[in-house]
Write an enzyme that holds these catalytic residues in place. Structure first.
Site, PDB file in Angstrom:
ATOM      1  N   ARG A 165      49.219  44.496  39.518  1.00  0.00           N
ATOM      2  CA  ARG A 165      49.806  45.820  39.308  1.00  0.00           C
ATOM      3  C   ARG A 165      49.519  46.767  40.469  1.00  0.00           C
ATOM      4  O   ARG A 165      50.000  47.904  40.467  1.00  0.00           O
ATOM      5  CB  ARG A 165      49.294  46.442  38.009  1.00  0.00           C
ATOM      6  N   LYS A 166      48.752  46.330  41.437  1.00  0.00           N
ATOM      7  CA  LYS A 166      48.433  47.185  42.573  1.00  0.00           C
ATOM      8  C   LYS A 166      49.478  47.010  43.682  1.00  0.00           C
ATOM      9  O   LYS A 166      50.275  46.074  43.667  1.00  0.00           O
ATOM     10  CB  LYS A 166      47.030  46.872  43.098  1.00  0.00           C
ATOM     11  N   VAL A 167      49.439  47.910  44.665  1.00  0.00           N
ATOM     12  CA  VAL A 167      50.441  47.876  45.731  1.00  0.00           C
ATOM     13  C   VAL A 167      50.353  46.571  46.512  1.00  0.00           C
ATOM     14  O   VAL A 167      51.362  45.982  46.882  1.00  0.00           O
ATOM     15  CB  VAL A 167      50.278  49.089  46.671  1.00  0.00           C
ATOM     16  N   MET A 199      55.555  47.399  37.116  1.00  0.00           N
ATOM     17  CA  MET A 199      55.137  47.003  38.465  1.00  0.00           C
ATOM     18  C   MET A 199      55.469  45.534  38.673  1.00  0.00           C
ATOM     19  O   MET A 199      55.090  44.680  37.856  1.00  0.00           O
ATOM     20  CB  MET A 199      53.634  47.242  38.625  1.00  0.00           C
ATOM     21  N   HIS A 245      44.717  43.344  41.863  1.00  0.00           N
ATOM     22  CA  HIS A 245      45.424  42.877  40.673  1.00  0.00           C
ATOM     23  C   HIS A 245      46.934  42.988  40.924  1.00  0.00           C
ATOM     24  O   HIS A 245      47.371  43.830  41.729  1.00  0.00           O
ATOM     25  CB  HIS A 245      45.002  43.738  39.475  1.00  0.00           C
TER      26      HIS A 245
END
Length: 364
Positions: free
Chosen positions: A175-177, A1, A173
């Site tokens: 790693r989120k969209v 990501m 965070h």
């Protein structure tokens, strides 16, 4: 990501710094209003992370020492940890194979008279069946806390995930969209609950620091209950407002990339990719494939040798040293041992996808 951050986010953060208001302030309040509106909730309470949001959510629904909280083992360990923070016992339930989510049946299988709440996770952005779980928990008289850490931009029954949720926690965070670096949000429909959550995130104070500093007259605050320092900064919120404006486009791009993965993986024996459930759409925060007859660890090694940074499937908390528990969760173990997460981000190209799937095709 790879987080999708650009010059607009950099400028928004710089403007917050230049304003002199870098702690929780007006930008946090604006982000709360905008995000809650986007997900169909009445109130948003910005916090330092989704983990702290889950902790506060459990306090708000009355979880106390001695209670049991049903959680999926198939989730990042923060889901179970939040129950422990309250002195409660996390009780691990299995998930369905297709979505990686709790169901009414898997919850009911481990429910006891001590069950106070369920934390149901919209796993990797795949929505759980919100209508069924909300209805069942209401009938049982237990609270449903929705762990929507990965689910910004996903939908269920034609509405955004979060719409109709009594309480939901979100992550920003990297790693989120959408991201604010670190940070989270709790969304609720009850104004009294929102007011209490705002107190709890700020040491239990009856008036926020922002309101005290904005007042022309001195305000002597009081501390109504034991609280926490779980605040978000205005710098983070400034970035979050820009990211929120990009959310629809980011989700559309991820869904387009996921659709192409589906086309490329079609017909490869032993490889089952994650898909939308019948009742909703996923933002494809992660794109996982379930393997059958292909060793997952060998696949990870072969992909790495080909320059592909794939990851193991979602962890199972009940086999980790912190929580090792002798429970039979067959779908959880199948998913955690036999699935892997393929790269999916805004910089991924069609040739990247061709290369990744080519390695998988050779393995199969």
């Amino acid at each position: 990501m790879i987080p999708c951050l650009g010059e607009e986010e950099a400028q928004a953060a710089a403007e917050a710094v230049r304003s002199g208001w870098v702690a929780q302030g007006p930008r946090v309040a604006s982000f709360e209003r905008s995000f809650s509106a986007a997900v169909g909730a009445a109130h948003g309470v910005a916090v330092s992370s989704c983990t702290t949001g889950l902790h506060l959510a459990l306090i708000a629904v009355g979880v106390e020492p001695g209670d049991e909280v049903i959680v999926p083992s198939l989730s990042f360990i923060a889901t179970a940890n939040s129950a422990k923070y309250c002195g409660a016992t996390p009780v691990f339930a299995d998930v369905e194979l297709a979505t990686g989510n709790l169901t009414v049946e898997t919850i009911d299988a481990v429910r006891t008279p001590r069950t106070k709440a369920v934390i149901a996770v919209h796993q990797a952005g795949v929505p759980f069946d919100v209508l069924s779980l909300r209805r069942a928990c209401a009938q049982w008289g237990i609270a449903l806390v929705e762990d929507a850490a990965c689910a910004a931009g996903s939908t269920a029954y034609g509405s955004p995930v979060g719409a109709g949720a009594s309480v939901a926690a979100w992550s920003f965070h990297p790693r989120k969209v959408m991201t604010t670096g670190e940070g989270g949000m709790v969304t609720v429909d009850d104004p009294a609950q929102a007011a209490r959550l705002r107190r709890l995130r700020e040491h239990g104070m009856n008036v926020s620091a922002a309101d005290r500093h904005a007042s022309a007259q001195p305000i002597l605050e009081s501390y109504l209950e034991v609280g926490y320092n779980y605040r978000m900064t205005d710098i983070q919120a400034a970035i979050g407002l820009v990211q929120l404006s990009r959310l629809d486009g980011l989700v559309a791009q991820r869904r387009s990339l996921a659709a192409r993965y589906h086309e490329l993986l079609e017909g490869i024996e032993g490889v089952t990719p994650v898909r939308d459930p019948a009742y909703g759409t996923t933002n494809f925060q992660s794109f996982w494939v379930l393997l059958d007859g292909i060793d997952r660890d060998v696949a990870l090694s072969e992909l790495a040798a080909a320059g592909v940074s794939a990851r193991r499937g979602i962890m199972a908390a009940h086999v980790e040293p912190a929580y090792v528990t002798d429970v039979d969760l067959p779908n959880t173990m199948r998913l955690t041992k036999d699935s892997l997460i393929l790269p999916l981000h805004h910089k991924l190209t069609e040739s990247d996808q061709d290369h990744i799937v080519g390695v998988i095709r050779k393995l199969a």
